[in-house]
Scaffold this motif. Structure first.
Motif, PDB file in Angstrom:
ATOM      1  N   THR A 216       0.828  -1.205   0.000  1.00 29.55           N
ATOM      2  CA  THR A 216       0.000   0.000   0.000  1.00 29.55           C
ATOM      3  C   THR A 216       0.863   1.256   0.000  1.00 29.55           C
ATOM      4  O   THR A 216       0.537   2.249  -0.675  1.00 29.55           O
ATOM      5  N   ALA A 217       1.969   1.234   0.734  1.00 29.36           N
ATOM      6  CA  ALA A 217       2.853   2.399   0.773  1.00 29.36           C
ATOM      7  C   ALA A 217       3.458   2.680  -0.599  1.00 29.36           C
ATOM      8  O   ALA A 217       3.472   3.836  -1.060  1.00 29.36           O
ATOM      9  N   VAL A 218       3.945   1.655  -1.273  1.00 26.70           N
ATOM     10  CA  VAL A 218       4.552   1.854  -2.591  1.00 26.70           C
ATOM     11  C   VAL A 218       3.504   2.310  -3.600  1.00 26.70           C
ATOM     12  O   VAL A 218       3.753   3.217  -4.402  1.00 26.70           O
ATOM     13  N   ARG A 219       2.316   1.704  -3.549  1.00 23.74           N
ATOM     14  CA  ARG A 219       1.245   2.123  -4.449  1.00 23.74           C
ATOM     15  C   ARG A 219       0.878   3.587  -4.208  1.00 23.74           C
ATOM     16  O   ARG A 219       0.655   4.352  -5.162  1.00 23.74           O
ATOM     17  N   HIS A 220       0.851   3.994  -2.953  1.00 25.68           N
ATOM     18  CA  HIS A 220       0.527   5.388  -2.620  1.00 25.68           C
ATOM     19  C   HIS A 220       1.607   6.338  -3.148  1.00 25.68           C
ATOM     20  O   HIS A 220       1.289   7.403  -3.698  1.00 25.68           O
TER      21      HIS A 220
ATOM     22  N   ILE B 299       3.079   6.700   6.509  1.00 22.16           N
ATOM     23  CA  ILE B 299       2.545   6.065   5.310  1.00 22.16           C
ATOM     24  C   ILE B 299       2.378   4.561   5.508  1.00 22.16           C
ATOM     25  O   ILE B 299       1.539   3.918   4.875  1.00 22.16           O
ATOM     26  N   HIS B 300       3.139   3.999   6.429  1.00 22.49           N
ATOM     27  CA  HIS B 300       3.080   2.552   6.662  1.00 22.49           C
ATOM     28  C   HIS B 300       1.838   2.136   7.448  1.00 22.49           C
ATOM     29  O   HIS B 300       1.576   0.942   7.591  1.00 22.49           O
ATOM     30  N   TYR B 301       1.067   3.099   7.936  1.00 19.74           N
ATOM     31  CA  TYR B 301      -0.202   2.788   8.571  1.00 19.74           C
ATOM     32  C   TYR B 301      -1.268   2.401   7.536  1.00 19.74           C
ATOM     33  O   TYR B 301      -2.178   1.632   7.827  1.00 19.74           O
ATOM     34  N   LEU B 302      -1.161   2.938   6.331  1.00 22.45           N
ATOM     35  CA  LEU B 302      -2.266   2.888   5.370  1.00 22.45           C
ATOM     36  C   LEU B 302      -2.723   1.474   5.029  1.00 22.45           C
ATOM     37  O   LEU B 302      -3.918   1.220   4.877  1.00 22.45           O
ATOM     38  N   GLY B 303      -1.790   0.536   4.890  1.00 28.77           N
ATOM     39  CA  GLY B 303      -2.157  -0.803   4.446  1.00 28.77           C
ATOM     40  C   GLY B 303      -3.021  -1.571   5.415  1.00 28.77           C
ATOM     41  O   GLY B 303      -3.705  -2.533   5.013  1.00 28.77           O
ATOM     42  N   TYR B 304      -3.037  -1.178   6.677  1.00 28.30           N
ATOM     43  CA  TYR B 304      -3.772  -1.946   7.680  1.00 28.30           C
ATOM     44  C   TYR B 304      -5.252  -1.594   7.734  1.00 28.30           C
ATOM     45  O   TYR B 304      -6.008  -2.219   8.481  1.00 28.30           O
TER      46      TYR B 304
END
Length: 359
Positions: free
Chosen positions: A36-40, A139-144
């Motif tokens: 999710t972070a890389v996609r963002h 940004i690493h919160y987003l995937g959860y």
């Protein structure tokens, strides 16, 4: 149908171990975060396909970032801990990631310090690289968010207690945040937690600075991935209701019991979380307890499972109840954190907290 294996690996299994105990089992926990972070970053134009993504890792995040880079056509450069095992090294190489591994050290603080220094050297020589800042960027919160939605569909969050290793704060912290708010990004303090809302229990190793246990070394090991000897910028301490500190020996007992009793083959941090989750379940009869199993047990065959005969029975273990970090002692301690802020030594200093895409 998934378009890449990383999407399947990042999707957790929810396994009900008994009426009020649920295991949220990941093949590799941080894949969902890295994807999710890389996609963002790509969607916002912070990076472009073919760019190099750089970070430091003790293992799980290295694999996750390599998979995300493979999925989205990026280059991957990892400065790895000495804890990165041969199996993971081989996978990273075949996936096309570049791994620089630190020399063996018994001092986790030195290992982490050297890795951060090496990241800075690489950025100095290659300013075009993008530092993922897994220890500092929200940004690493987003995937959860997707994980929280999956849990919400199966369990009433109002009577749920989430238990898991703190690490960078992005897994347990983000999961609790999204369960409490239902939307949004980043972190927002306690998020409305209370007796009738989702509770968050963080698990730490002794020796970790994050919640003030740096003065209590564990003679066996600091459990990589759930604690730290340096401040992490994206741990939101005010999200946590309770903290358990679990020694290597106690975590090993949990991992062995989890496999023996429930046939779940998971890593050492899962054993620590399982141990804490059992205690929370037994002492909160109206709540359902969900704990995170971050990875499989393959890395721990020699250090944990081959020594299963010598593991203590979990029924013999109980946490000492403390009210201040000065009272902490092995093998297991528990404290009501009550959404307190970070202790002084855990507050980030020179390292940046936010990066592209963070709020």
């Amino acid at each position: 149908m998934d378009e890449h294996i990383a999407e399947a690996l990042g999707r957790p299994d929810l396994v009900r171990l008994d009426e009020r105990l649920i295991c949220c089992r990941f093949e590799t926990l941080k894949v969902v975060s890295a994807l999710t972070a890389v996609r963002h970053l790509l969607d916002t134009g912070a990076v472009r396909p073919g760019d190099t993504l750089l970070d430091s890792s003790s293992g799980i995040y290295a694999h996750a970032l390599a998979l995300a880079c493979h999925r989205y056509g990026m280059r991957c450069h990892i400065v790895g801990s000495s804890a990165v095992d041969p199996t993971l090294r081989t996978q990273l190489t075949v996936l096309g990631a570049r791994l620089e591994q630190m020399e063996p050290s018994d001092d986790l603080k030195l290992d982490q310090k050297r890795r951060v220094e090496r990241v800075r050297e690489i950025l100095r020589d290659h300013p075009e690289y993008h530092w993922m800042r897994q220890y500092h960027d929200e940004i690493h919160y987003l995937g959860y968010r997707a994980v929280a939605e999956r849990v919400r569909a199966e369990v009433d969050p109002g009577s749920l207690t989430v238990v898991g290793g703190v690490g960078t704060g992005a897994s347990t912290g983000a999961l609790a945040h999204y369960l409490r708010t239902g939307s949004g990004a980043g972190r927002s303090g306690s998020g409305g937690a209370g007796p009738a809302g989702p509770q968050l229990v963080g698990v730490q190793p002794f020796g970790s600075v994050t919640f003030g246990a740096e003065h209590v070394p564990d003679p066996e090991i600091i459990i990589a991935g759930i604690g730290s000897s340096i401040p992490f910028g994206n741990v939101s301490h005010t999200l946590y209701d309770t903290v358990h500190w679990v020694s290597f020996e106690a975590a090993r007992a949990g991992s062995v019991d989890l496999l023996r009793r429930h046939a779940v083959f998971a890593g050492l941090s899962a054993g620590a979380a399982y141990l804490a989750a059992r205690w929370e379940r037994d002492h909160a009869p109206r709540r359902t307890v969900l704990f995170l199993a971050a990875d499989t047990g393959h890395r721990y065959v020699d250090s944990v499972f081959a020594r299963a005969a010598g593991a203590r029975r979990v029924e013999e273990l109980a946490p000492s109840q403390v009210t201040d970090a000065s009272e902490l002692a092995l093998p297991w301690a528990r404290m009501e954190w009550n959404h307190a802020p970070a202790p002084g030594a855990a507050r980030p200093g020179a390292l940046p907290v936010a990066g592209p895409g963070a709020r």
